[in-house]
Design a protein around this motif. Structure first.
Motif, PDB file in Angstrom:
ATOM      1  N   GLU A   1     -96.991 -87.649  82.913  1.00 22.82           N
ATOM      2  CA  GLU A   1     -97.374 -88.864  82.193  1.00 22.82           C
ATOM      3  C   GLU A   1     -98.852 -88.800  81.815  1.00 22.82           C
ATOM      4  O   GLU A   1     -99.242 -89.121  80.683  1.00 22.82           O
ATOM      5  CB  GLU A   1     -97.094 -90.096  83.055  1.00 22.82           C
ATOM      6  CG  GLU A   1     -97.458 -91.416  82.389  1.00 22.82           C
ATOM      7  CD  GLU A   1     -97.231 -92.592  83.326  1.00 22.82           C
ATOM      8  OE1 GLU A   1     -96.545 -93.539  82.912  1.00 22.82           O
ATOM      9  OE2 GLU A   1     -97.735 -92.563  84.471  1.00 22.82           O
ATOM     10  N   SER A   2     -99.673 -88.364  82.753  1.00 20.16           N
ATOM     11  CA  SER A   2    -101.106 -88.245  82.497  1.00 20.16           C
ATOM     12  C   SER A   2    -101.389 -87.235  81.389  1.00 20.16           C
ATOM     13  O   SER A   2    -102.150 -87.510  80.454  1.00 20.16           O
ATOM     14  CB  SER A   2    -101.817 -87.817  83.793  1.00 20.16           C
ATOM     15  OG  SER A   2    -103.161 -87.460  83.557  1.00 20.16           O
ATOM     16  N   LEU A   3    -100.763 -86.084  81.454  1.00 20.58           N
ATOM     17  CA  LEU A   3    -101.015 -85.031  80.465  1.00 20.58           C
ATOM     18  C   LEU A   3    -100.598 -85.465  79.066  1.00 20.58           C
ATOM     19  O   LEU A   3    -101.347 -85.301  78.095  1.00 20.58           O
ATOM     20  CB  LEU A   3    -100.270 -83.756  80.868  1.00 20.58           C
ATOM     21  CG  LEU A   3    -100.333 -82.581  79.890  1.00 20.58           C
ATOM     22  CD1 LEU A   3    -101.773 -82.142  79.639  1.00 20.58           C
ATOM     23  CD2 LEU A   3     -99.490 -81.410  80.415  1.00 20.58           C
ATOM     24  N   THR A   4     -99.408 -86.025  78.943  1.00 21.79           N
ATOM     25  CA  THR A   4     -98.902 -86.378  77.611  1.00 21.79           C
ATOM     26  C   THR A   4     -99.578 -87.617  77.041  1.00 21.79           C
ATOM     27  O   THR A   4     -99.608 -87.793  75.818  1.00 21.79           O
ATOM     28  CB  THR A   4     -97.382 -86.588  77.643  1.00 21.79           C
ATOM     29  OG1 THR A   4     -97.049 -87.589  78.614  1.00 21.79           O
ATOM     30  CG2 THR A   4     -96.659 -85.298  77.999  1.00 21.79           C
ATOM     31  N   THR A   5    -100.131 -88.461  77.903  1.00 21.48           N
ATOM     32  CA  THR A   5    -100.814 -89.667  77.444  1.00 21.48           C
ATOM     33  C   THR A   5    -102.287 -89.402  77.141  1.00 21.48           C
ATOM     34  O   THR A   5    -102.815 -89.817  76.104  1.00 21.48           O
ATOM     35  CB  THR A   5    -100.704 -90.787  78.493  1.00 21.48           C
ATOM     36  OG1 THR A   5     -99.329 -91.037  78.776  1.00 21.48           O
ATOM     37  CG2 THR A   5    -101.365 -92.065  77.993  1.00 21.48           C
ATOM     38  N   GLU A   6    -102.957 -88.697  78.036  1.00 22.55           N
ATOM     39  CA  GLU A   6    -104.404 -88.489  77.906  1.00 22.55           C
ATOM     40  C   GLU A   6    -104.767 -87.337  76.982  1.00 22.55           C
ATOM     41  O   GLU A   6    -105.867 -87.310  76.418  1.00 22.55           O
ATOM     42  CB  GLU A   6    -105.011 -88.256  79.287  1.00 22.55           C
ATOM     43  CG  GLU A   6    -104.863 -89.443  80.231  1.00 22.55           C
ATOM     44  CD  GLU A   6    -105.160 -89.080  81.686  1.00 22.55           C
ATOM     45  OE1 GLU A   6    -106.000 -88.194  81.899  1.00 22.55           O
ATOM     46  OE2 GLU A   6    -104.537 -89.675  82.582  1.00 22.55           O
ATOM     47  N   VAL A   7    -103.859 -86.381  76.826  1.00 25.35           N
ATOM     48  CA  VAL A   7    -104.134 -85.227  75.967  1.00 25.35           C
ATOM     49  C   VAL A   7    -103.190 -85.188  74.774  1.00 25.35           C
ATOM     50  O   VAL A   7    -103.604 -85.025  73.636  1.00 25.35           O
ATOM     51  CB  VAL A   7    -104.046 -83.901  76.760  1.00 25.35           C
ATOM     52  CG1 VAL A   7    -104.368 -82.722  75.841  1.00 25.35           C
ATOM     53  CG2 VAL A   7    -104.989 -83.919  77.964  1.00 25.35           C
ATOM     54  N   GLY A   8    -101.885 -85.348  75.013  1.00 25.61           N
ATOM     55  CA  GLY A   8    -100.918 -85.296  73.920  1.00 25.61           C
ATOM     56  C   GLY A   8    -100.549 -83.872  73.555  1.00 25.61           C
ATOM     57  O   GLY A   8    -100.520 -82.983  74.403  1.00 25.61           O
ATOM     58  N   ALA A   9    -100.287 -83.635  72.267  1.00 29.81           N
ATOM     59  CA  ALA A   9     -99.878 -82.310  71.805  1.00 29.81           C
ATOM     60  C   ALA A   9    -100.986 -81.293  72.068  1.00 29.81           C
ATOM     61  O   ALA A   9    -102.179 -81.612  71.965  1.00 29.81           O
ATOM     62  CB  ALA A   9     -99.553 -82.363  70.318  1.00 29.81           C
ATOM     63  N   ARG A  10    -100.578 -80.043  72.354  1.00 32.91           N
ATOM     64  CA  ARG A  10    -101.558 -79.044  72.791  1.00 32.91           C
ATOM     65  C   ARG A  10    -101.282 -77.698  72.136  1.00 32.91           C
ATOM     66  O   ARG A  10    -101.085 -76.686  72.818  1.00 32.91           O
ATOM     67  CB  ARG A  10    -101.512 -78.911  74.320  1.00 32.91           C
ATOM     68  CG  ARG A  10    -101.689 -80.243  75.027  1.00 32.91           C
ATOM     69  CD  ARG A  10    -101.403 -80.188  76.503  1.00 32.91           C
ATOM     70  NE  ARG A  10    -100.034 -79.806  76.831  1.00 32.91           N
ATOM     71  CZ  ARG A  10     -98.978 -80.606  76.763  1.00 32.91           C
ATOM     72  NH1 ARG A  10     -99.103 -81.856  76.355  1.00 32.91           N
ATOM     73  NH2 ARG A  10     -97.767 -80.173  77.088  1.00 32.91           N
TER      74      ARG A  10
END
Length: 480
Positions: free
Chosen positions: A55-64
Motif C-alpha cells: 500500500e505504501s509503495l503504490t500510494t507514495e511512489v506509484g508506477a516505477r
C-alpha cells in the motif's frame, strides 16, 4: 600398482568413507526451528505488514518504469522502508541498462473502415517517424506462421500476430503469449516489416486495456515500431481483415531508446548470528510498467519478502544465517537487476543457502517445487509439512527455478525453490493500467508472507546446506 599393507588400506578406506559420509550427510532442520517456523506461519497469517508495505509503495511512489521519473523515488522508498522495518544492513548495488522512454502512442485503422484502436507501445520499440507510419497490415495466426512466411509478403507492411491466451492456475499460456511479444518484432524486423502489432498477452477478453511488455530488441538500430492491441481491439481488427479488403493502419508512437541509465538493486539484511556470510535470498522486483501502479507486478513480491524478513527479525533471537531481501532493478525489460546480482555474486554462490523470488501476483501460494541436492530433500519435505496447512502442496517431481530475477543466481548454481501463486486471473491485469492495489486481497497476501517467513527461517536454521555450488543445477531443467 603397489599394494598397500592391509592395515593402511583399511585406514584409507575408513578415511574415504568418512569423507563421503560427511559430504552426503542429510540436511536436517532441527525440531526447535520447525516449531518456531510454525509459530511464524500462524502469526503471519493474521498480520497485515505485507499489505501495508505494498500500500505504501503504490500510494507514495506509484508506477516505477525503469529509468523513469519514479525510479530514484522507488529506491529511496525501499532504503527507508528497510530501515523502518528494522533491517540492520541496507545497501544498494548499481545496475546499468539501456534507457527506454514512452511519451505517447496512438493508432487507427485508416482503411477500409476508419476508427481508432486501443494499444500500447512495447518496451524497446522504436518510435514512428514524425507524423506517424501508415502501412498495410498482414496477419499471422502464430509465431511459426510468421517464421515460415515469404519475406516479400512482409516487407514494408505492419505485421500483426494474433494468439489467444487462456486462463490457467499456473499461467502456462503466458509462455506462448510472451514468446510472440518478445520474438515476433525481432523476426518481423529482420524480414523487412515496417511495424509490428500483436494481440495483447493477456486473458482479459472484454477489456479495452492493452498489455505492455518488453520486446527482444536490444540495439536501437535493429528496432521497429511495435505495440500491443487490447483484446477487443484485436477482435475488431480480425473482423475488418475478414472482409478480405486491404487494411491500412496508422501508428504514431513517440517512444524509443535514450542512452543508458544507472539504477540499483536495493538490499536489506537481517544478519545471521552463527553464519553471517551465508544467506537465504528472497525478494521481488522494484520496477514496474508505467500504466498502472505495479501492485501485483511486483509491488506484492517486494512486500512479501520485506514482511517475511521483518517477521524473522522480530523473533527473540536472530536466525543462524542471514536473511537477504533484494528489491531488484529493471526486471521488466530484461532481468537487468537479476543478471547484475548474479554476475556480482557468482563467486559466492556456495554461500547462498536457498533462494526464491515472488513475482506472480498476490494470490495464495498453492505449490512448492525445489532444486536441491539429494541429501537435502528431507529438509525440503520438512518445509513442505510446515506450509501444507496453509494450502501449499509440494510437487517433488518438478524442479524449482528461483523466480524471475533469482533464476539468474540459480543458473550459477544456487539451490532454489519455486513458490507458485494462483495465477488464474493474473494475466487479466498484468502489464496494464489495471495493475492497482484493489487487486490484492490482504488475507491472501498474508498467506504468502507466512510461507516465505516459514521457509526462510527453516532454511536459515538448517543443520547442513541445500547444495549450492558453481554449476550445481545446470542440468535440472528448472523453469518458472
Amino acid at each position: 600398482m603397489r599394494r598397500l599393507p592391509l592395515t593402511l588400506l583399511a585406514a584409507s578406506l575408513a578415511l574415504a568413507t568418512g569423507i563421503a559420509s560427511a559430504a552426503d550427510k542429510a540436511t536436517v532442520i532441527p525440531q526447535a526451528a520447525v516449531k518456531t517456523a510454525e509459530q511464524l506461519r500462524d502469526k503471519a497469517m493474521d498480520d497485515n505488514t505485507g499489505y501495508k508495505i505494498v500500500e505504501s509503495l503504490t500510494t507514495e511512489v506509484g508506477a516505477r518504469i525503469a529509468g523513469g521519473p519514479n525510479d530514484q523515488r522507488a529506491r529511496d522508498w525501499a532504503v527507508a522502508k528497510f530501515k523502518e522495518l528494522g533491517y540492520d544492513k541496507v545497501y544498494t548495488e548499481t545496475v546499468t541498462y539501456p534507457l527506454w522512454e514512452r511519451r505517447s502512442e496512438h493508432a487507427e485503422i485508416v482503411a477500409p473502415f476508419p476508427q481508432s484502436l486501443s494499444l500500447i507501445a512495447l518496451g524497446y520499440s522504436a518510435g514512428t517517424p514524425k507524423g506517424g507510419l501508415t502501412a498495410e497490415v498482414v496477419k499471422f495466426d502464430s509465431l511459426d506462421a510468421l517464421k515460415k512466411a515469404d519475406p516479400a509478403s512482409v516487407k514494408g507492411k505492419i505485421v500483426y500476430v494474433t494468439v489467444h491466451m487462456e486462463r490457467h492456475k499456473d499461467g502456462h499460456d503466458y509462455g506462448m503469449g510472451s514468446g510472440v511479444r518478445v520474438g515476433g518484432p525481432v523476426i518481423a524486423a529482420k524480414m523487412g516489416a515496417a511495424g509490428f502489432l500483436l494481440r495483447s498477452a493477456g486473458t482479459d477478453a472484454h477489456s479495452r486495456t492493452p498489455h505492455t511488455g518488453v520486446t527482444g530488441f536490444r540495439d536501437p538500430k535493429d528496432a521497429i515500431p511495435a505495440a500491443a492491441l487490447s483484446n477487443p481491439d484485436a477482435d475488431q481488427l480480425d473482423r475488418v481483415l475478414a472482409y478480405g479488403k486491404p487494411v491500412k493502419v496508422k501508428l504514431d508512437l513517440d517512444v524509443g531508446f535514450n542512452g543508458s541509465y544507472t539504477g540499483a538493486n536495493v538490499i536489506g539484511e537481517i544478519t545471521g548470528k552463527k553464519h553471517p556470510d551465508q544467506v537465504v535470498a528472497i525478494g521481488g522486483h522494484l520496477d514496474s510498467w508505467d500504466p498502472g501502479t505495479g501492485a501485483i507486478d511486483d509491488g506484492a513480491g517486494v512486500a512479501i519478502a520485506m514482511a517475511a524478513g521483518k517477521m524473522i527479525r522480530d523473533l527473540p533471537q536472530r536466525p543462524d544465517r542471514t536473511i537477504r531481501v533484494i528489491a531488484f532493478a529493471n526486471e521488466e525489460m530484461g532481468l537487468w537487476g537479476g543478471r547484475a546480482y548474479a554476475d556480482k555474486h557468482a563467486a559466492d554462490v556456495g554461500k547462498h543457502q536457498l533462494g526464491t523470488e515472488s513475482d506472480f501476483g498476490a494470490r495464495k501460494i498453492w505449490r512448492m517445487t525445489a532444486s536441491v541436492k539429494p541429501s537435502a530433500v528431507g529438509a525440503i519435505e520438512q518445509i513442505a509439512k510446515v506450509i501444507e496447512p496453509v494450502g501449499v502442496a509440494y510437487d517433488a517431481k518438478r524442479p524449482g527455478g528461483g523466480g524471475s530475477d533469482l533464476s539468474q543466481m540459480h543458473g550459477k548454481g544456487m539451490a532454489a525453490l519455486t513458490l507458485t501463486q494462483d495465477g488464474t486471473d493474473y494475466f487479466d491485469y498484468h502489464h496494464t493500467a489495471n495493475d492497482t492495489l484493489d487487486k490484492i486481497d490482504p488475507k491472501e497476501l498474508a498467506q504468502n508472507v507466512a510461507v516465505y517467513a516459514a521457509f526462510s527461517y527453516m532454511a536459515a536454521q538448517a543443520d547442513g546446506d541445500f547444495g549450492s555450488a558453481p554449476g550445481a543445477f545446470a542440468k535440472d531443467g528448472a523453469s518458472d
